[in-house]
Scaffold this active site. Structure first.
Site, PDB file in Angstrom:
ATOM      1  N   ARG A 258       0.531  -1.237   0.165  1.00  0.00           N
ATOM      2  CA  ARG A 258       0.124  -0.284   0.177  1.00  0.00           C
ATOM      3  C   ARG A 258       0.712   1.447  -0.176  1.00  0.00           C
ATOM      4  NH1 ARG A 258      -0.016   1.988   5.237  1.00  0.00           N
ATOM      5  NH2 ARG A 258      -0.386   0.196   7.050  1.00  0.00           N
TER       6      ARG A 258
ATOM      7  N   HIS B  14      -2.884   3.413   6.176  1.00  0.00           N
ATOM      8  CA  HIS B  14      -3.357   2.366   6.339  1.00  0.00           C
ATOM      9  C   HIS B  14      -4.880   3.055   5.661  1.00  0.00           C
ATOM     10  CE1 HIS B  14      -5.367  -0.403   8.115  1.00  0.00           C
ATOM     11  NE2 HIS B  14      -5.854  -0.201   9.074  1.00  0.00           N
TER      12      HIS B  14
ATOM     13  N   TYR C 122       6.270   4.625  10.983  1.00  0.00           N
ATOM     14  CA  TYR C 122       7.483   3.759  10.692  1.00  0.00           C
ATOM     15  C   TYR C 122       7.707   2.854  10.180  1.00  0.00           C
ATOM     16  CZ  TYR C 122       2.726   2.939   9.458  1.00  0.00           C
ATOM     17  OH  TYR C 122       0.897   2.855   8.176  1.00  0.00           O
TER      18      TYR C 122
END
Lengths: 319, 368
Positions: free
Chosen positions: B258, B262, B271
């Protein structure tokens, strides 16, 4: 791996102790002296015995609804177990928990469990604590073939593998989840195949051969202690009695039961030990007599102990 | 007793046909009719542009939180393209492109993510279920639909989508086990986009592949380059044919990424590194497919531009329809509907209280 004669005798004694304990439970349950539900371990003794013989008191186990064998093999006190089954105040859970809640944290027994597949996450928790504290303890999760289809079991095996937890998943495949044969609840022939889904070793052992169980578990425990993560061991075995005492067993035929009774794990070890001269008929009688006395004392203790008082019913529920 | 190695019968393979630089493995090239290829391309572009537009709408406060699909267009479109319109699709929440393919109206997608439950309604002639938020819950629905199809002998196939994180859920295990035991015509499509919110795959599982999880159920498992629409389509078609022929379920792992967050409520820079994202941006599924079609002569530069213009316009119109519908929808009192046949007393009280508050607010605004 060579097992010492003492160790073999010790394992033989444990198996007989489990068998005799369960036979007493069967008798007293039928006589109406044991309330609730009991699931007997007769026929599966080699699994608990071979597994726990590898462990120390510091190691953990999580047990199942069919837990008496695991508890005895891990050193559980027969008096307190029997008292618990009788619903007496001197029992492990003060007579309020019964067969499926017996625990002895000092011996690393994290409890029998009435929830199918409930043990995996608990074993992981104990193993995570050991890993975090840097001890060399391992946790063994006993679970049945039915439990292997539960989501909790998959979550536990995945997490144990992802985090390299010191866990040994010991599957007791006794062929039936209550009345459902494994061929109707899973498409794989061997539960051990499932280890592949988590990149962990998976082995199948003859669960009625206590030495085979011991060896497989010893290897897995070594691996876990070294920090190399979890393993899955599938022990193929069979329960002689019904799922619970009172089960009419209409789902399996007598010939099948007989064929498995012929593979009696205790008889097999007894014959082998006699043949090798490790056991003699006299020694066997001595072992059995001692166990009979031990059980007599356990039953007397249970019968003579008081019931918990009704006003204690809400105690010990919450901290 | 000696150790006997167990022969594992369920195969796990990897398939890649169209490489990231657009090179084609001619021997593996699936036969796909030209109109289907074009439709795939158009929907990939439409999905990408709608996604970009939705991100703007969310940042402007015109829709709520949603899960962008950017980078995953091939994984979902290659899979649904192998289905018949009469088959079932059971999405999770990152399948905008698959929904477009299946005919879910664009304004329904906008309504759903705008917070209007009407957007989740399945049009009468369609077999695409609404978005499922609880991770892995929808896999069981796909097993149920497949089982029903098998029982009724309808010949339908049920295809469900989920991410890499879902494979750690107990529902995943129960669904795959049941599907294998009962040989349901279910195709499990895992969009392995490497991240479950902020948890990387390496912390999700120790397995080398997710496809190998199929072994635990005696089910064929295949891993494909999820950014290669030809590979996804070829693998999905095989799985759908197997299911329709009564040969049971398949687990299809599409390795993808992706490229966005998210959901719009997430900041991925916390992250993961920009280098990682840049590396995957080079594997974007759209440019390589476009190159393939251009080389095949199915697409021209002119058509590429025409298509982009068409998509932009279609999206613009859908946004207009959505905003027009918003005015008529969204009575807050509707939140009490569809849960109980008869509302329990506490909820009745709450409903009355909200009704009074809303009326008072309306009076106030009239006065003002």
């Amino acid at each position: 791996m060579s097992l010492t004669e003492d160790k073999l005798i010790q394992m033989y004694t444990t198996m007989v102790r489990i068998r005799e304990f369960e036979t007493k439970v069967e008798e007293f349950f039928a006589a109406g002296k044991i309330p609730g539900f009991v699931h007997l371990y007769i026929g599966e003794e080699a699994v608990a015995t071979g597994t726990c013989a590898v462990l120390t008191d510091k190691d953990y186990i999580t047990s199942t609804h069919r837990g008496h064998g695991h508890l005895i093999a891990k050193g559980g006190d027969l008096k307190r177990m029997m008292a618990e089954l009788f619903g007496k105040k001197t029992g492990y859970c003060k007579g309020k928990g019964g067969s499926m809640h017996i625990a002895d944290v000092d011996l690393g027994i994290l409890g029998a469990n009435g929830i199918v597949g409930g043990g995996g996450p608990i074993a992981n928790g104990a193993a995570l604590a050991a890993q975090y504290r840097g001890t060399d303890q391992v946790a063994v999760c006993f679970f049945g073939d039915g439990a292997s289809n539960q989501g909790t079991t998959q979550e536990a095996m995945n997490l144990a593998s992802a985090w390299k937890l010191p866990v040994v998943f010991v599957n007791e495949n006794n062929g039936y989840g209550i009345s459902c044969p494994t061929c109707k609840s899973m498409a794989v022939a061997d539960i051990a195949d499932r280890a592949a889904a988590y990149d962990m070793p998976g082995v199948v052992v003859d669960g009625n051969d206590v030495v085979a169980v011991y060896e497989a578990v010893a290897e897995a425990v070594d691996r876990a202690r070294r920090g190399d993560g979890p393993s899955l061991i599938e022990c193929k075995t069979y329960r002689w009695r019904g799922h619970f005492e009172g089960d009419a067993c209409t789902y399996r035929d007598e010939a099948e039961v007989q064929s498995w009774m012929a593979k009696d794990p205790i008889k097999r070890l007894r014959e082998k030990l006699l043949e090798q001269g490790i056991l003699t008929e006299d020694k066997d009688r001595e072992i059995r007599d001692a166990i009979a006395r031990e059980l007599e004392a356990a039953v007397a203790f249970a019968e003579e102990s008081p019931l918990p008082a009704p006003e204690e019913v809400l105690e010990d529920v919450y901290a | 007793m000696p150790r006997v190695p167990i022969e594992i019968t369920s195969p796990v393979e990897y398939l890649s046909i169209l490489k990231e630089d657009g090179t084609l493995d001619k021997a593996l090239e699936p036969e796909i009719p030209e109109d289907l290829l074009l439709r795939l391309y158009r929907t990939m572009v439409l999905g990408r542009l709608l996604d970009e537009r939705m991100l703007q709408l969310q940042r402007q406060g015109r829709i709520g939180t949603f899960a962008p699909i950017k980078g995953q267009e091939a994984a979902q479109l290659g899979a649904v393209a192998a289905l018949d319109p009469g088959d079932w699709v059971v999405p999770c929440f990152r399948e905008t492109a698959a929904q477009l393919w299946r005919g879910t109206p664009m304004e329904n997608i906008l309504l759903y993510f705008g917070g209007y439950e009407e957007g989740g309604r399945i049009p009468d002639d369609q077999k695409t279920l609404p978005v499922a938020i609880p991770v892995a819950s929808q896999l069981l629905h796909a097993v149920g639909l497949g089982w029903a199809a098998r029982y009724r002998k309808t010949g339908e196939v049920a295809m469900t989508f989920f991410g890499d994180g879902a494979t750690s859920e107990g529902d995943f295990h129960e669904a795959l086990n049941c599907a294998a035991v009962f040989q349901t015509p279910t195709v499990f499509v895992c969009q392995n986009n490497q991240w479950a919110i902020s948890v990387p795959l390496s912390r999700q599982t120790r397995s080398k592949t997710l496809a190998q999880k199929a072994v635990a159920y005696e089910m064929p498992g295949i891993r494909v380059d999820g950014n290669d629409v030809l590979a996804v389509y070829a693998a999905a078609r095989e799985a759908v044919e197997r299911a329709r022929a009564g040969e049971g379920p398949t687990f299809l792992e599409c390795v993808t990424y992706r490229l966005a967050m998210h959901t719009t409520a997430d900041d991925p820079t916390k992250y993961r590194s920009e280098e990682e994202v840049a590396l995957w941006a080079q594997k974007d599924p759209i440019p390589r497919f476009q190159k393939y079609l251009l080389e095949k002569g199915i697409l021209t530069q002119e058509k590429v531009e025409e298509n982009a213009a068409w998509a932009g316009e279609a999206i613009g119109k859908a946004v207009d329809r959505y905003e027009a519908m918003r005015g008529e929808l969204g009575d807050p009192l509707e939140m009490f509907e569809h849960h109980f046949e008869t509302l329990p007393p506490t909820l009745q009280e709450q409903r009355e209280e909200l009704k009074r508050t809303l009326e008072a607010e309306r009076m106030e605004s009239h006065d003002a």
